[in-house]
Scaffold this motif. Structure first.
Motif, short mmCIF file in Angstrom:
data_model
loop_
_atom_site.label_atom_id
_atom_site.label_comp_id
_atom_site.label_asym_id
_atom_site.label_seq_id
_atom_site.Cartn_x
_atom_site.Cartn_y
_atom_site.Cartn_z
N THR A 276 -2.27 -6.53 4.45
CA THR A 276 -3.47 -6.04 3.78
C THR A 276 -3.13 -4.67 3.19
N ALA A 277 -3.18 -4.59 1.87
CA ALA A 277 -2.83 -3.35 1.17
C ALA A 277 -4.10 -2.72 0.62
N ASP A 278 -4.44 -1.53 1.10
CA ASP A 278 -5.54 -0.75 0.53
C ASP A 278 -5.00 0.04 -0.64
N LEU A 279 -5.52 -0.22 -1.81
CA LEU A 279 -4.94 0.29 -3.04
C LEU A 279 -5.57 1.62 -3.47
N PHE A 280 -4.81 2.37 -4.25
CA PHE A 280 -5.35 3.60 -4.83
C PHE A 280 -6.42 3.23 -5.86
N PRO A 281 -7.40 4.11 -6.08
CA PRO A 281 -8.45 3.84 -7.07
C PRO A 281 -7.86 3.69 -8.48
N GLY A 282 -8.64 3.04 -9.36
CA GLY A 282 -8.24 2.93 -10.75
C GLY A 282 -7.49 1.65 -11.06
N ARG A 285 -8.09 -4.03 -8.46
CA ARG A 285 -8.51 -4.47 -7.13
C ARG A 285 -8.58 -3.25 -6.23
N GLU A 286 -9.38 -3.37 -5.19
CA GLU A 286 -9.43 -2.32 -4.17
C GLU A 286 -8.52 -2.66 -2.99
N ARG A 287 -8.31 -3.97 -2.77
CA ARG A 287 -7.53 -4.39 -1.60
C ARG A 287 -6.92 -5.75 -1.89
N ILE A 288 -5.73 -5.94 -1.33
CA ILE A 288 -5.07 -7.24 -1.39
C ILE A 288 -4.74 -7.67 0.03
N THR A 289 -5.14 -8.86 0.41
CA THR A 289 -4.76 -9.45 1.69
C THR A 289 -4.06 -10.76 1.39
N ALA A 290 -2.79 -10.85 1.76
CA ALA A 290 -2.00 -12.02 1.37
C ALA A 290 -0.78 -12.16 2.25
N PRO A 291 -0.20 -13.38 2.31
CA PRO A 291 1.04 -13.57 3.07
C PRO A 291 2.19 -12.79 2.45
N LEU A 292 3.05 -12.25 3.31
CA LEU A 292 4.23 -11.53 2.86
C LEU A 292 5.34 -12.53 2.54
N ALA A 329 4.01 4.39 -7.37
CA ALA A 329 4.74 3.19 -7.76
C ALA A 329 4.67 2.99 -9.27
N PHE A 330 5.81 2.64 -9.88
CA PHE A 330 5.81 2.48 -11.33
C PHE A 330 6.44 1.15 -11.78
N VAL A 331 7.15 0.45 -10.92
CA VAL A 331 7.71 -0.85 -11.29
C VAL A 331 6.94 -1.99 -10.65
N GLU A 332 6.07 -1.68 -9.68
CA GLU A 332 5.29 -2.70 -9.00
C GLU A 332 3.96 -2.95 -9.72
N ASP A 333 3.33 -4.06 -9.37
CA ASP A 333 2.03 -4.39 -9.97
C ASP A 333 0.92 -3.49 -9.44
N TYR A 334 1.03 -3.10 -8.16
CA TYR A 334 -0.02 -2.30 -7.53
C TYR A 334 0.60 -1.16 -6.71
N SER A 335 -0.22 -0.14 -6.53
CA SER A 335 0.18 1.02 -5.72
C SER A 335 -0.76 1.14 -4.53
N ALA A 336 -0.20 1.08 -3.32
CA ALA A 336 -1.01 1.08 -2.09
C ALA A 336 -0.89 2.41 -1.36
#
Length: 344
Positions: A276-282, A285-292, A329-336
């Motif tokens: 479960t990744a709690d993401l930075f604003p902006g 999504r606010e959160r992602i919960t998913a299998p690793l 993070a700059f190469v990933e889709d999201y920043s947590a």
């Protein structure tokens, strides 16, 4: 007397009032004429000054005698009187005060070995999330207690030591979640919470203290701390792993990103994990919960990164692979900003 006059001036006395007060104080009791002779202040002005000093609780004016007598209040009582005024002032100012953090980088040039150790220990002691340290191995003994305390309170600690592998492993024991050693001499690089950084000539912390060597302590400076972290990871990639500690038990909740990544790697070897990744604003999504699905990293062996500073989690979200990185993070889709790692 000059310094005493200057100190009294800080409490609102003019230089003339301070001189007159000291003249009375030295005599205990003095006439207006005696104070005038001692200080070269006109007699008429001494009367005015005496009244001002009396209002401040420093002297008592006895005009029932002829000539008028000025008697000094004992210093303890006088200071108590001034202290009471300061206490009232402090209470008033405290009611009005709003504490804020500085919104600009604080930069300090340090040339003293002890001062630099003090700054290092302070930064480690106040760390909330993570501490990355690169120092010569003998330096580790000086900061081991602060590092161990940080680890014990849940701060992720990574330690890169310059020197013999066996000596480095002993120095890192209990002080770090993961430690590496590199045989060549290393400079000193420290990054704390992605906000503060220390960089210095290694001789300032160990060995001969050479003239002209200094350290830089930078606080409230995420950009500089990020640059130090990038440099630190380049050295980390060239070093050999000598110690790895136990990760937190699962579920491990709301860990700083790199601590969560370390936890995922250590537990992921023998079990399926969910993130479960709690993401930075902006972000969308606010959160992602998913299998690793996969981890791209260079914190612990075996390394799986595509480039030395990469720390990426790959998860299966809504039927597609999504990449999650940490702050900046700059190469990933999201920043947590935090991760929760649990078993599926």
């Amino acid at each position: 007397m000059g310094s005493t006059v200057d100190t009294l001036a800080q409490f609102g006395l003019s230089e003339t009032e301070a001189a007159a007060y000291l003249a009375v104080l030295e005599r205990g009791t003095a006439t207006v004429a005696a104070v005038s002779d001692e200080t070269d202040i006109s007699t008429g002005y001494v009367y005015d000054i005496a009244e001002n000093l009396a209002d401040r609780g420093l002297v008592v004016v006895d005009d029932h005698h002829t000539p008028t007598q000025i008697r000094a209040v004992d210093p303890e009582s006088a200071v108590e009187s001034m202290t009471a005024v300061l206490t009232d002032l402090e209470a008033d100012l405290s009611e009005r005060y709003t504490e804020t953090e500085p919104d600009y980088p604080a930069v300090e040039v340090v040339r003293s070995r002890q001062t630099l150790y003090d700054r290092l220990e302070h930064l480690v002691e106040t760390a909330d999330d993570e501490v990355f340290v690169m120092v010569p191995t003998p330096v580790a003994a000086r900061v081991a207690e602060a590092l161990t305390d940080a680890r014990d309170r849940g701060v992720f600690v990574a330690l890169l030591l310059g020197g013999d592998d066996g000596e480095a492993a002993r120095a890192a024991d209990g002080a770090a979640h993961v430690a590496r050693s590199w045989d060549p001499p290393v400079e000193s690089l420290v990054m704390v919470d992605n906000e503060a950084a220390v960089t210095s000539d290694s001789s300032l912390l160990h060995g001969e203290h050479r003239e002209g060597h200094y350290g830089l302590v930078l606080e409230q400076s995420p950009k500089v701390a990020g640059a130090v972290a990038s440099q630190w990871f380049n050295f980390w990639a060239a070093a050999d792993e000598v110690a790895t500690g136990e990760p937190p038990a699962l579920p491990a909740e709301e860990l700083p990103f790199r601590f969560g990544l370390f936890t995922a790697v250590e537990h992921g070897a023998d079990r399926d994990l969910q993130v479960t990744a709690d993401l930075f604003p902006g972000q969308d999504r606010e959160r992602i919960t998913a299998p690793l699905v996969e981890v791209k990293q260079g914190l612990v062996e075996p390394v799986t990164y595509d480039f030395p500073v990469q720390n990426t989690l790959v998860v299966e979200a809504d039927g597609e692979r999504v990449t999650v990185g940490g702050p900046g993070a700059f190469v990933e889709d999201y920043s947590a900003r935090s991760l929760t790692i649990s078993e599926r």
